[in-house]
Design a protein around this motif. Structure first.
Motif, short mmCIF file in Angstrom:
data_model
loop_
_atom_site.label_atom_id
_atom_site.label_comp_id
_atom_site.label_asym_id
_atom_site.label_seq_id
_atom_site.Cartn_x
_atom_site.Cartn_y
_atom_site.Cartn_z
N MET A 114 0.85 -1.18 0.00
CA MET A 114 0.00 0.00 0.00
C MET A 114 0.89 1.23 0.00
O MET A 114 1.81 1.33 0.80
N GLY A 115 0.61 2.17 -0.87
CA GLY A 115 1.31 3.45 -0.79
C GLY A 115 0.85 4.15 0.48
O GLY A 115 -0.24 3.91 0.97
N SER A 116 1.71 5.01 1.03
CA SER A 116 1.34 5.67 2.28
C SER A 116 0.08 6.51 2.07
O SER A 116 -0.74 6.63 2.97
N ASN A 117 -0.10 7.07 0.87
CA ASN A 117 -1.31 7.86 0.60
C ASN A 117 -2.57 7.01 0.66
O ASN A 117 -3.57 7.39 1.26
N ILE B 11 -7.53 5.35 3.48
CA ILE B 11 -8.34 4.30 4.10
C ILE B 11 -8.55 4.59 5.58
O ILE B 11 -9.63 4.39 6.13
N ARG B 12 -7.50 5.11 6.25
CA ARG B 12 -7.62 5.37 7.68
C ARG B 12 -8.42 6.64 7.98
O ARG B 12 -9.14 6.71 8.98
N GLU B 13 -8.27 7.67 7.12
CA GLU B 13 -8.78 9.00 7.50
C GLU B 13 -10.07 9.42 6.81
O GLU B 13 -10.83 10.21 7.34
N ILE B 14 -10.32 8.93 5.58
CA ILE B 14 -11.58 9.30 4.91
C ILE B 14 -12.61 8.25 5.32
O ILE B 14 -12.74 7.20 4.70
N ASP B 15 -13.33 8.54 6.40
CA ASP B 15 -14.24 7.51 6.93
C ASP B 15 -15.70 7.82 6.61
O ASP B 15 -16.60 7.39 7.31
#
Length: 285
Positions: free
Chosen positions: A129-132, A137-141
């Motif tokens: 997974m690219g860091s972006n 995935i973690r932040e756009i919920d």
């Protein structure tokens, strides 16, 4: 059929282009507004002088022009490939970091899906997974995200969607709709997988029974999978054993469960080591 609104983030790489081709293939028969989004940023020069600010402005204008030029080029290429007259393409060049740019666009334009590539690959089994992608995935919920592995090609639409659950939540129909809609579009089967290292509790049994009632419009199988060394390895094994699985889906309804899962060190870097696209739906604002 309602028009779907889909963000296609791009850094103009082969990987991002591949995710766009996947989006066109998967929504081939569906009216869509596709938004090709590129985010660019200027680091401050740190010089509080007129020369420093002029340099920043000049650099900003160069980056903006390059972003707009490449976005327009991408739109032209997508126009040539899409065969659906109900596909419409829009370009967005946004001066911000990628997470903010996507978040604002989802919020302002009411998006249905974000479809983006994962970065780089080391053999079939390891799609890093690219860091972006991981950050998004973690932040756009508040919007479903489909992460498409590098070089993945959609040849037969969707045949089977693997939906991984802990049966720890009584799902409402609207919470399941992003998965159900995809299954309906392709007449796909949903395989509900529970990775277990023991028996189900009474609450989990109740949740499982309720889920059976929620999936009236699509065929569904329930499978219990004995936990391998990690949940991620268990899921990988299911995909390896069933060639018809074209999408892995996970509904994140509980930060605790997801946090536990993402603490598995491998998932920090990869979406389940997945050789198929990975759909994440968050259920909290």
């Amino acid at each position: 059929m309602k028009t779907k609104r889909i963000i296609l983030p791009t850094d103009f790489s082969k990987n991002a282009w591949n995710a766009m081709i996947y989006a066109l293939a998967i929504f081939k028969e569906v009216p869509c507004d596709f938004y090709v989004l590129n985010a660019f940023q200027v680091g401050t020069s740190g010089l509080g002088t007129k020369i420093g600010m002029a340099n920043d402005t000049h650099f900003f204008n160069l980056l903006k022009e390059e972003s707009e030029r490449e976005v327009n080029k991408t739109l032209d290429q997508l126009h040539q490939i899409s065969t659906n007259p109900d596909h419409h393409f829009h370009g967005l060049s946004i001066a911000d970091n990628l997470v903010n740019a996507i978040g604002r666009t989802v919020y302002n334009k009411g998006m249905d899906y974000i479809i983006m590539g994962t970065k780089g690959a080391s053999g079939l089994k390891e799609v890093f997974m690219g860091s972006n992608t991981y950050k998004i995935i973690r932040e756009i919920d508040f919007c479903p995200i489909i992460a498409v592995p590098d070089d993945y090609q959609c040849t037969e639409g969707l045949r089977t969607i693997l939906l991984v659950t802990g049966y720890e939540h009584l799902f409402e129909s609207y919470e399941l709709s992003p998965v159900v809609q995809l299954a309906e579009m392709f007449h796909a089967k949903i395989q509900m997988a529970h990775v277990t290292d023991g028996n189900l509790t009474k609450e989990q049994e109740h949740s499982k029974k309720t889920l059976k009632l929620k999936f009236k419009s699509v065929p569904i199988d329930f499978i219990e999978v004995k936990k391998e060394t990690t949940v991620q390895n268990s899921i990988q094994k299911i995909i390896g054993d069933d060639q018809a699985i074209d999408l892995v889906a996970m509904i994140n309804h509980d930060r605790g469960f997801f946090e536990r899962l993402t603490r598995e060190p491998v998932i920090k870097k990869i979406a389940f080591n997945s050789i198929v696209p990975f759909l994440v739906i968050h259920l909290f604002e």
